[in-house]
Design a protein around this motif. Structure first.
Motif, PDB file in Angstrom:
ATOM      1  N   LEU A  44     103.309  41.863  30.054  1.00 14.82           N
ATOM      2  CA  LEU A  44     102.495  40.668  29.805  1.00 14.82           C
ATOM      3  C   LEU A  44     103.208  39.435  30.355  1.00 14.82           C
ATOM      4  O   LEU A  44     102.603  38.596  31.034  1.00 14.82           O
ATOM      5  N   THR A  47     103.119  39.262  34.061  1.00 14.32           N
ATOM      6  CA  THR A  47     101.792  38.898  34.557  1.00 14.32           C
ATOM      7  C   THR A  47     101.559  37.404  34.474  1.00 14.32           C
ATOM      8  O   THR A  47     100.612  36.872  35.056  1.00 14.32           O
ATOM      9  N   ILE A  49     101.402  35.729  31.415  1.00 13.80           N
ATOM     10  CA  ILE A  49     100.671  35.425  30.183  1.00 13.80           C
ATOM     11  C   ILE A  49     101.636  35.476  29.008  1.00 13.80           C
ATOM     12  O   ILE A  49     102.448  36.400  28.908  1.00 13.80           O
ATOM     13  N   THR A  50     101.560  34.495  28.123  1.00 14.47           N
ATOM     14  CA  THR A  50     102.376  34.518  26.921  1.00 14.47           C
ATOM     15  C   THR A  50     101.566  35.104  25.769  1.00 14.47           C
ATOM     16  O   THR A  50     100.322  35.069  25.785  1.00 14.47           O
ATOM     17  N   GLU A  53      99.228  32.642  24.312  1.00 17.01           N
ATOM     18  CA  GLU A  53      97.956  32.417  25.008  1.00 17.01           C
ATOM     19  C   GLU A  53      96.885  33.390  24.531  1.00 17.01           C
ATOM     20  O   GLU A  53      95.692  33.060  24.538  1.00 17.01           O
ATOM     21  N   LEU A  54      97.294  34.591  24.141  1.00 14.49           N
ATOM     22  CA  LEU A  54      96.312  35.557  23.641  1.00 14.49           C
ATOM     23  C   LEU A  54      95.646  35.053  22.362  1.00 14.49           C
ATOM     24  O   LEU A  54      94.493  35.385  22.089  1.00 14.49           O
ATOM     25  N   PHE A 147      92.934  40.723  29.649  1.00 12.69           N
ATOM     26  CA  PHE A 147      93.450  39.467  29.095  1.00 12.69           C
ATOM     27  C   PHE A 147      93.436  38.366  30.160  1.00 12.69           C
ATOM     28  O   PHE A 147      93.040  37.221  29.891  1.00 12.69           O
ATOM     29  N   HIS A 148      93.871  38.701  31.358  1.00 11.46           N
ATOM     30  CA  HIS A 148      93.918  37.734  32.451  1.00 11.46           C
ATOM     31  C   HIS A 148      92.508  37.225  32.777  1.00 11.46           C
ATOM     32  O   HIS A 148      92.296  36.013  32.926  1.00 11.46           O
ATOM     33  N   LEU A 151      91.102  34.934  29.926  1.00 16.05           N
ATOM     34  CA  LEU A 151      91.734  33.606  29.913  1.00 16.05           C
ATOM     35  C   LEU A 151      91.240  32.762  31.075  1.00 16.05           C
ATOM     36  O   LEU A 151      90.937  31.572  30.905  1.00 16.05           O
ATOM     37  N   GLN A 152      91.153  33.349  32.250  1.00 16.47           N
ATOM     38  CA  GLN A 152      90.710  32.596  33.420  1.00 16.47           C
ATOM     39  C   GLN A 152      89.236  32.215  33.329  1.00 16.47           C
ATOM     40  O   GLN A 152      88.828  31.147  33.798  1.00 16.47           O
TER      41      GLN A 152
END
Length: 536
Positions: A44, A47, A49-50, A53-54, A147-148, A151-152
């Protein structure tokens, strides 16, 4: 998880992305599941992402043995109908991998999949040398990609379906979901989760988080006790969803978009998850981000069937709450666990049941469909198309299917079609032969079960010699062509029915009802042939 030494040709097309993704299936899982989840945290981070952020995804996290996909689908649709932009991550896919990652109910486009795939993959590939050459395995990467994407694409929430289990599943990197759900529990993936209901319940309850409300359906007393204990240890308020009948007493009869009585408990759980999420959203708006549910609330009490007409708050929120009950009556723009598809004189009944309990529900649904059909039409030929994968107990599943009284049983591997080139690689040929051996073993089990059933139930309606009416095909396409009288099987018992007899019997009935079950991958393969547009 193993080192990846393949040199990647970075031609950034969709087709190349799928090829690279499939290569990640060769990455072995770590034997220690705890280390596997720990590795997910590293992936993660690589990638970009923290974990924090999730938290912004306002996640609904759902696990269970049976019905978790349906529950997630109901939940996503309910909240989307309330005006929110939704993300939905599920597995496995039936026809194409993009089904697993959805925005507002639709699989992401090839363009978006390609764009976000290469963004995530290149970040991992560029950093692998500094991390011992490690890359995530297939499901880990798809979870990271989901997840990516969410978020985007700035979704208002993400509905996340657990892959296997809960405690050590890679989706459990989620730290602060808004609400959790556990569907009906049963025996599946026992080599990973344990061989008792108590062990399985412990694994599933691993998604509970302190202070985060959780809901489940009615369970057997022993696994429910485990869920209660884990909820208490973690500090998680746990409620049991009421029966759907209690909602209908308030809002009237509900017509679900998914067939089968078992969907009623899934729908009730989805209502509780949706309502809890909406209440949390309402509180966040009013309190500026304060947490709605304190730790240490009641444990596994009966959740109340809320009454939308009496919901407190603004008229806008009252309208939203009314939709929570109303929008459970939906038709999914896609495919889920049980579906029918009519192709000329053939009606296909598609159900990915692969456990004994889910197969019992499948049989109940199919028999009900047949009874309703026979009331208005002449009897159809009943055909079973079956396969299993992994450690499934095929004989146990086939025994449940006996009560459907099929005229023919067809067995084939989850292979869309066999290569036209006879010079196919030796390893492919060996793999096909191994899969066919599995199908022949299923055929043998079916013959034995039918023989035993004939001895004990002489009055049971069977077509001449039931043992002879089982056939093996090398691929899904061959089986479908046989149903359409275009191809012959590769394996049939001595004295088995020939094409002439089959054609004669079809002329007598005029129609066929084909149940496709035992494997979601089999269902997906059939769909790919019957509805080619689903692939795009």
């Amino acid at each position: 998880m193993v080192s990846q030494t393949v040199v990647v040709n970075r031609t950034k097309t969709f087709q190349r992305a799928v090829c690279v993704l499939n290569s990640l299936q060769n990455n072995g899982r770590m034997k220690n599941p705890g280390l596997q989840l720990q590795a997910m945290q590293g992936f993660l981070h690589r990638t970009g992402i923290t974990v924090g952020e999730l938290d912004k995804l306002n996640i609904i996290h759902v696990t269970g043995t049976k019905g978790k996909g349906s529950t997630c689908a109901f939940t996503e649709r309910i909240i989307r109908n309330c005006g929110f932009r939704t993300g939905f991550y599920s597995s496995p896919h039936l026809v194409h991998v993009r089904e697993r990652i959805r925005i507002n109910g639709w699989p992401i486009s090839m363009h978006l999949f390609t764009k976000y795939f290469w963004e995530a993959y290149e970040r991992l590939d560029d950093t692998k040398d500094a991390h011992g050459g490690t890359m995530p395995f297939y499901f880990q990467f798809l979870t990271l990609l989901a997840f990516h994407v969410f978020l985007q694409e700035r979704v208002d929430l993400a509905v996340i379906e657990v892959g296997i289990g809960g405690q050590y599943d890679c989706t459990n990197i989620i730290r602060k979901p808004w609400v959790c759900g556990i569907t009906s529990l049963g025996f599946d993936h026992c080599s990973l989760l344990g061989d008792t209901m108590e062990k399985i319940a412990w694994q599933k309850a691993g998604i509970f988080k302190p202070g985060v409300p959780a809901f489940t359906v009615r369970q057997q007393p022993s696994p429910l006790t485990i869920l209660q204990r884990r909820a208490e240890d973690i500090g998680c308020p746990l409620d049991v969803s009421p029966e759907l009948d209690q909602y209908e007493a308030v809002v009237g009869p509900m017509s679900l978009g998914l067939s089968g009585k078992h969907q009623r408990s899934n729908a009730s759980l989805a209502l509780q998850l949706s309502y809890s999420w909406l209440q949390r959203h309402k509180a966040e708006e009013k309190r500026g981000g304060l947490s709605l549910v304190p730790a240490g609330c009641r444990l596994s009490s009966q959740a109340a069937p809320f009454q939308p007409s009496h919901a407190k708050g603004s008229s806008k929120n009252e309208d939203r709450n009314k939709q929570v009950s109303a929008s459970v009556c939906w038709k999914q723009s896609g495919w889920d666990e049980a579906r029918t598809l009519k192709c000329g004189s053939v009606t296909y009944y598609l159900d990915g049941a692969h456990t004994t309990a889910s197969m019992q529900a499948c049989v109940c649904w199919f028999r009900q469909e047949m009874m309703q059909r026979d009331q208005t039409q002449s009897r159809a030929l009943k055909i079973l198309l079956f396969n299993t994968t992994g450690e499934r107990d095929s004989a146990a599943l086939l025994k449940v299917l006996l009560t459907c009284q099929f005229d023919y049983a067809l067995f084939c591997p989850n292979v869309a079609e066999t290569p036209a080139d006879n010079t196919a690689h030796h390893s492919i040929s060996v793999c096909v032969q191994r899969l066919l051996a599995h199908c022949r073993a299923n055929q043998s089990s079916w013959q034995s079960l039918n023989a035993a059933e004939t001895i004990h139930h002489h009055q049971r309606h069977l077509v001449t010699s039931p043992v002879s009416h089982s056939l093996v095909f090398p691929c899904i396409l061959s089986a479908l062509r046989w149903i359409n009288q275009e191809e012959q099987p590769v394996s049939k018992p001595a004295g088995s029915v020939g094409s002439t007899e089959f054609s004669g019997r079809l002329r007598e009935t005029g129609t066929m009802s084909v149940l496709v079950t035992g494997s979601l991958y089999l269902v997906g393969g059939v769909l790919k042939h019957l509805e080619p547009t689903l692939d795009s």
